[in-house]
Design a protein around this motif. Sequence first.
Motif, PDB file in Angstrom:
ATOM      1  N   TYR A  25     -24.277 -16.792 -27.311  1.00 50.29           N
ATOM      2  CA  TYR A  25     -24.231 -18.100 -26.647  1.00 50.29           C
ATOM      3  C   TYR A  25     -24.376 -19.255 -27.635  1.00 50.29           C
ATOM      4  CZ  TYR A  25     -24.950 -21.819 -23.286  1.00 50.29           C
ATOM      5  OH  TYR A  25     -24.816 -22.981 -22.564  1.00 50.29           O
ATOM      6  N   THR A  26     -25.561 -19.428 -28.220  1.00 53.53           N
ATOM      7  CA  THR A  26     -25.818 -20.595 -29.061  1.00 53.53           C
ATOM      8  C   THR A  26     -24.862 -20.688 -30.243  1.00 53.53           C
ATOM      9  OG1 THR A  26     -28.166 -20.308 -28.494  1.00 53.53           O
ATOM     10  CG2 THR A  26     -27.640 -21.896 -30.217  1.00 53.53           C
ATOM     11  N   SER A  27     -24.554 -19.557 -30.874  1.00 57.98           N
ATOM     12  CA  SER A  27     -23.688 -19.568 -32.059  1.00 57.98           C
ATOM     13  C   SER A  27     -22.255 -19.979 -31.727  1.00 57.98           C
ATOM     14  CB  SER A  27     -23.683 -18.182 -32.719  1.00 57.98           C
ATOM     15  OG  SER A  27     -23.088 -17.215 -31.862  1.00 57.98           O
ATOM     16  N   GLU A  28     -21.882 -19.965 -30.450  1.00 53.70           N
ATOM     17  CA  GLU A  28     -20.523 -20.327 -30.043  1.00 53.70           C
ATOM     18  C   GLU A  28     -20.345 -21.838 -29.886  1.00 53.70           C
ATOM     19  OE1 GLU A  28     -19.626 -18.196 -26.506  1.00 53.70           O
ATOM     20  OE2 GLU A  28     -19.739 -16.221 -27.452  1.00 53.70           O
ATOM     21  N   PHE A  29     -21.446 -22.573 -29.922  1.00 57.00           N
ATOM     22  CA  PHE A  29     -21.373 -24.033 -29.746  1.00 57.00           C
ATOM     23  C   PHE A  29     -20.487 -24.664 -30.820  1.00 57.00           C
ATOM     24  CE2 PHE A  29     -22.834 -28.322 -30.655  1.00 57.00           C
ATOM     25  CZ  PHE A  29     -22.884 -28.886 -29.389  1.00 57.00           C
ATOM     26  N   PRO A  30     -19.582 -25.617 -30.471  1.00 56.31           N
ATOM     27  CA  PRO A  30     -19.341 -26.155 -29.132  1.00 56.31           C
ATOM     28  C   PRO A  30     -18.182 -25.465 -28.406  1.00 56.31           C
ATOM     29  CG  PRO A  30     -18.239 -27.523 -30.726  1.00 56.31           C
ATOM     30  CD  PRO A  30     -18.887 -26.399 -31.504  1.00 56.31           C
ATOM     31  N   ASN A  31     -17.580 -24.467 -29.040  1.00 46.96           N
ATOM     32  CA  ASN A  31     -16.417 -23.792 -28.443  1.00 46.96           C
ATOM     33  C   ASN A  31     -16.847 -22.487 -27.789  1.00 46.96           C
ATOM     34  OD1 ASN A  31     -14.538 -25.792 -29.498  1.00 46.96           O
ATOM     35  ND2 ASN A  31     -14.890 -24.842 -31.506  1.00 46.96           N
ATOM     36  N   ILE A  38     -25.889 -17.451 -10.813  1.00 51.87           N
ATOM     37  CA  ILE A  38     -25.642 -16.631 -12.003  1.00 51.87           C
ATOM     38  C   ILE A  38     -25.449 -15.170 -11.600  1.00 51.87           C
ATOM     39  CG2 ILE A  38     -26.824 -15.579 -13.987  1.00 51.87           C
ATOM     40  CD1 ILE A  38     -25.550 -18.154 -14.735  1.00 51.87           C
ATOM     41  N   GLY A  39     -26.312 -14.685 -10.698  1.00 52.98           N
ATOM     42  CA  GLY A  39     -26.201 -13.310 -10.215  1.00 52.98           C
ATOM     43  C   GLY A  39     -24.893 -13.079  -9.483  1.00 52.98           C
ATOM     44  N   LYS A  40     -24.537 -14.031  -8.649  1.00 55.53           N
ATOM     45  CA  LYS A  40     -23.287 -13.923  -7.889  1.00 55.53           C
ATOM     46  C   LYS A  40     -22.089 -13.943  -8.828  1.00 55.53           C
ATOM     47  CE  LYS A  40     -20.802 -16.098  -4.035  1.00 55.53           C
ATOM     48  NZ  LYS A  40     -20.841 -17.186  -3.015  1.00 55.53           N
ATOM     49  N   GLY A  41     -22.119 -14.836  -9.824  1.00 57.91           N
ATOM     50  CA  GLY A  41     -21.020 -14.926 -10.769  1.00 57.91           C
ATOM     51  C   GLY A  41     -20.872 -13.656 -11.596  1.00 57.91           C
ATOM     52  N   SER A  42     -22.000 -13.101 -12.022  1.00 58.91           N
ATOM     53  CA  SER A  42     -21.972 -11.854 -12.806  1.00 58.91           C
ATOM     54  C   SER A  42     -21.366 -10.720 -11.996  1.00 58.91           C
ATOM     55  CB  SER A  42     -23.389 -11.482 -13.248  1.00 58.91           C
ATOM     56  OG  SER A  42     -23.926 -12.458 -14.103  1.00 58.91           O
ATOM     57  N   TYR A  43     -21.710 -10.686 -10.710  1.00 59.12           N
ATOM     58  CA  TYR A  43     -21.209  -9.640  -9.818  1.00 59.12           C
ATOM     59  C   TYR A  43     -19.682  -9.710  -9.712  1.00 59.12           C
ATOM     60  CZ  TYR A  43     -20.349  -7.084  -5.462  1.00 59.12           C
ATOM     61  OH  TYR A  43     -19.865  -6.214  -4.504  1.00 59.12           O
ATOM     62  N   LYS A  80     -17.610 -18.933 -21.008  1.00 59.78           N
ATOM     63  CA  LYS A  80     -18.856 -19.406 -20.385  1.00 59.78           C
ATOM     64  C   LYS A  80     -18.523 -20.466 -19.345  1.00 59.78           C
ATOM     65  CE  LYS A  80     -21.292 -16.891 -23.261  1.00 59.78           C
ATOM     66  NZ  LYS A  80     -20.241 -16.408 -24.169  1.00 59.78           N
ATOM     67  N   THR A  81     -19.002 -20.287 -18.128  1.00 59.03           N
ATOM     68  CA  THR A  81     -18.729 -21.226 -17.044  1.00 59.03           C
ATOM     69  C   THR A  81     -19.726 -22.373 -17.055  1.00 59.03           C
ATOM     70  OG1 THR A  81     -20.167 -20.056 -15.477  1.00 59.03           O
ATOM     71  CG2 THR A  81     -17.877 -19.301 -15.643  1.00 59.03           C
ATOM     72  N   ASN A  82     -19.420 -23.419 -16.306  1.00 55.62           N
ATOM     73  CA  ASN A  82     -20.338 -24.554 -16.181  1.00 55.62           C
ATOM     74  C   ASN A  82     -21.662 -24.117 -15.567  1.00 55.62           C
ATOM     75  OD1 ASN A  82     -18.584 -26.457 -17.298  1.00 55.62           O
ATOM     76  ND2 ASN A  82     -17.621 -26.897 -15.331  1.00 55.62           N
ATOM     77  N   ILE A  83     -21.589 -23.133 -14.668  1.00 55.96           N
ATOM     78  CA  ILE A  83     -22.815 -22.638 -14.037  1.00 55.96           C
ATOM     79  C   ILE A  83     -23.738 -22.025 -15.087  1.00 55.96           C
ATOM     80  CG2 ILE A  83     -23.733 -20.832 -12.515  1.00 55.96           C
ATOM     81  CD1 ILE A  83     -21.418 -21.362 -10.628  1.00 55.96           C
ATOM     82  N   ILE A  84     -23.166 -21.304 -16.031  1.00 56.40           N
ATOM     83  CA  ILE A  84     -23.968 -20.707 -17.102  1.00 56.40           C
ATOM     84  C   ILE A  84     -24.610 -21.793 -17.960  1.00 56.40           C
ATOM     85  CG2 ILE A  84     -23.842 -19.361 -19.243  1.00 56.40           C
ATOM     86  CD1 ILE A  84     -21.716 -17.622 -17.893  1.00 56.40           C
TER      87      ILE A  84
END
Length: 233
Positions: A27-33, A91-96, A37-41
């Motif tokens: 996650y963090t290492s991907e900033f800013p691209n 997050i749980g719903k999106g992962s599912y 990753k969704t807006n919800i994440i």
Amino acid sequence: MLKIYRNTSIFIFLVIIGVQWGFYKNYTSEFPNFIGKTNIIHIHGALLMSWLVLLIVQPLLIKTGRTQLHRTIGKVSYVLGPLIIIFLFLIGKGSYWRAIGKVPEHDILRDMVLDSRGLISFAIFWALAMLYRKDAASHMRYMIATGILAIGPGVGRGLINSFGLGIGTALTVTDLIALAIVGFLLGYDIYKKKNYKPFLVVFIVFLIGAFLWQVRDSDTWQSFAKSYASMFY
């Protein structure tokens, strides 16, 4: 008592380090691209980091005698807490739904333990912290419990990414760490003849969560998770 508030802030700071360790690679290492990753994440992550920062700042305000400012900032938790609960669910719903068609159903239902227990545990601790907001000792203990919850997702990912542990082993280790921490705090309260009930409740909640992770492959959990998904997802 002031030493306890200082130690609480130090502990939560260490939790944040563990969270950053765990989420750096994916996650963090991907900033800013950010990749996939969704807006919800993003919102979920921002909310939880804000909560952890709050858990550092609030005890320090009490330690330095700025009680009124502590109360004023504390009102943020009435908004932040419910938002975290909502986004934990999303997050749980999106992962599912992202896993549907890509991962075997058994594995999807198995991993629902993580999202569902995190959601329910945080909701319980937050609700109790708000309920006992006028009881400083109980309020503080339930707030600390919300911070301990971050050990699993953060340190668990760190163990997986850095040491190659499987998710089952990594989460079992972090469950044991959380139980050891809460068990120590519970034992300390009992030894000092303080109100041990808050940490007893916290210990029971963590114990149930750890148990559910161990029975994640059972027919009982698989059946429950499937029913839960059909009702709420």
